[in-house]
Motif scaffolding. Structure first.
Motif, PDB file in Angstrom:
ATOM      1  N   ASP A  33       0.884  -1.265  -0.152  1.00 12.78           N
ATOM      2  CA  ASP A  33       0.024   0.078   0.042  1.00 12.78           C
ATOM      3  C   ASP A  33       0.805   1.230  -0.039  1.00 12.78           C
ATOM      4  OD1 ASP A  33      -2.214  -1.347  -0.078  1.00 12.78           O
ATOM      5  OD2 ASP A  33      -2.675  -1.190   2.133  1.00 12.78           O
ATOM      6  N   ALA A  34       1.886   1.335   0.563  1.00 15.88           N
ATOM      7  CA  ALA A  34       2.809   2.239   0.832  1.00 15.88           C
ATOM      8  C   ALA A  34       3.844   2.646  -0.271  1.00 15.88           C
ATOM      9  CB  ALA A  34       3.623   2.230   2.090  1.00 15.88           C
ATOM     10  N   LEU A  35       4.222   1.581  -1.100  1.00 19.25           N
ATOM     11  CA  LEU A  35       5.169   1.679  -1.945  1.00 19.25           C
ATOM     12  C   LEU A  35       4.990   1.429  -3.362  1.00 19.25           C
ATOM     13  CD1 LEU A  35       8.087  -0.290   0.288  1.00 19.25           C
ATOM     14  CD2 LEU A  35       7.657   2.080   0.028  1.00 19.25           C
ATOM     15  N   LEU A  36       4.076   0.538  -3.640  1.00 24.43           N
ATOM     16  CA  LEU A  36       3.612   0.119  -4.972  1.00 24.43           C
ATOM     17  C   LEU A  36       3.013   1.335  -5.622  1.00 24.43           C
ATOM     18  CD1 LEU A  36       4.196  -2.193  -6.992  1.00 24.43           C
ATOM     19  CD2 LEU A  36       2.003  -3.133  -5.764  1.00 24.43           C
ATOM     20  N   PRO A  37       2.111   1.858  -5.099  1.00 24.08           N
ATOM     21  CA  PRO A  37       1.300   2.998  -6.157  1.00 24.08           C
ATOM     22  C   PRO A  37       2.295   3.845  -6.637  1.00 24.08           C
ATOM     23  CG  PRO A  37       0.112   2.650  -4.124  1.00 24.08           C
ATOM     24  CD  PRO A  37       1.669   1.901  -3.882  1.00 24.08           C
ATOM     25  N   GLY A  38       3.484   4.154  -6.019  1.00 20.03           N
ATOM     26  CA  GLY A  38       4.348   5.301  -6.629  1.00 20.03           C
ATOM     27  C   GLY A  38       4.927   4.495  -7.824  1.00 20.03           C
ATOM     28  N   ILE A  39       5.269   3.286  -7.967  1.00 15.61           N
ATOM     29  CA  ILE A  39       5.886   2.690  -8.806  1.00 15.61           C
ATOM     30  C   ILE A  39       4.977   2.299 -10.052  1.00 15.61           C
ATOM     31  CG2 ILE A  39       7.039   0.666  -9.605  1.00 15.61           C
ATOM     32  CD1 ILE A  39       8.409   0.365  -6.824  1.00 15.61           C
ATOM     33  N   GLU A  40       3.776   2.009  -9.758  1.00 16.52           N
ATOM     34  CA  GLU A  40       2.784   1.730 -10.834  1.00 16.52           C
ATOM     35  C   GLU A  40       2.441   2.886 -11.664  1.00 16.52           C
ATOM     36  OE1 GLU A  40       0.089  -1.721  -8.537  1.00 16.52           O
ATOM     37  OE2 GLU A  40      -0.237   0.307  -8.005  1.00 16.52           O
ATOM     38  N   ALA A  41       2.672   4.042 -11.040  1.00 13.23           N
ATOM     39  CA  ALA A  41       2.306   5.387 -11.818  1.00 13.23           C
ATOM     40  C   ALA A  41       3.475   5.870 -12.794  1.00 13.23           C
ATOM     41  CB  ALA A  41       1.844   6.740 -10.799  1.00 13.23           C
TER      42      ALA A  41
END
Length: 120
Positions: A33-41
């Motif tokens: 939840d904390a780390l993946l969204p920034g990479i997915e974007a």
């Protein structure tokens, strides 16, 4: 071998994070939840696979990219995410490598799976 359509190149970076123990589901959820969204974007992102190694609890993550250029451009963001993962796993170092993806025959999708061990 079956005929598969020609595809565009796919590149990957694999990370391995030693762990002090088998991670809890809540710690894995916190990490994702904390780390993946920034990479997915990021431009060129094509997917991720996260595994937990039986016996050691080490976390392995493979992030897929559409080009070597996007893979390289994502390095700083992935490295920051790796530092966050070390905090969650209690590790003090990580290993990474880059790859040309030769074959990627997707496994069935797995989402929000409880963590478990074979033979438990």
């Amino acid at each position: 071998m079956a005929d598969y359509p020609q595809t565009e190149p796919l590149f990957a970076r694999t990370w391995r994070f030693p762990s002090e123990g088998y991670p809890s589901r809540s710690s894995m959820d916190d990490m994702l939840d904390a780390l993946l969204p920034g990479i997915e974007a990021l431009p060129g992102y094509r997917g991720v696979t996260v595994l937990v190694e039986h016996g050691t609890g080490a976390v392995l993550a493979t992030v897929f990219w559409d080009s070597e250029e996007h893979l390289r451009a994502a390095m700083a963001r992935e490295t920051n995410a790796a530092r966050g993962t070390l905090v969650l796993t209690g590790g003090d170092a990580s290993e990474s490598a880059t790859h040309d993806v030769l074959i990627n025959r997707p496994a069935p999708p797995v989402f929000d799976r409880d963590l478990g061990r074979v033979g438990r």
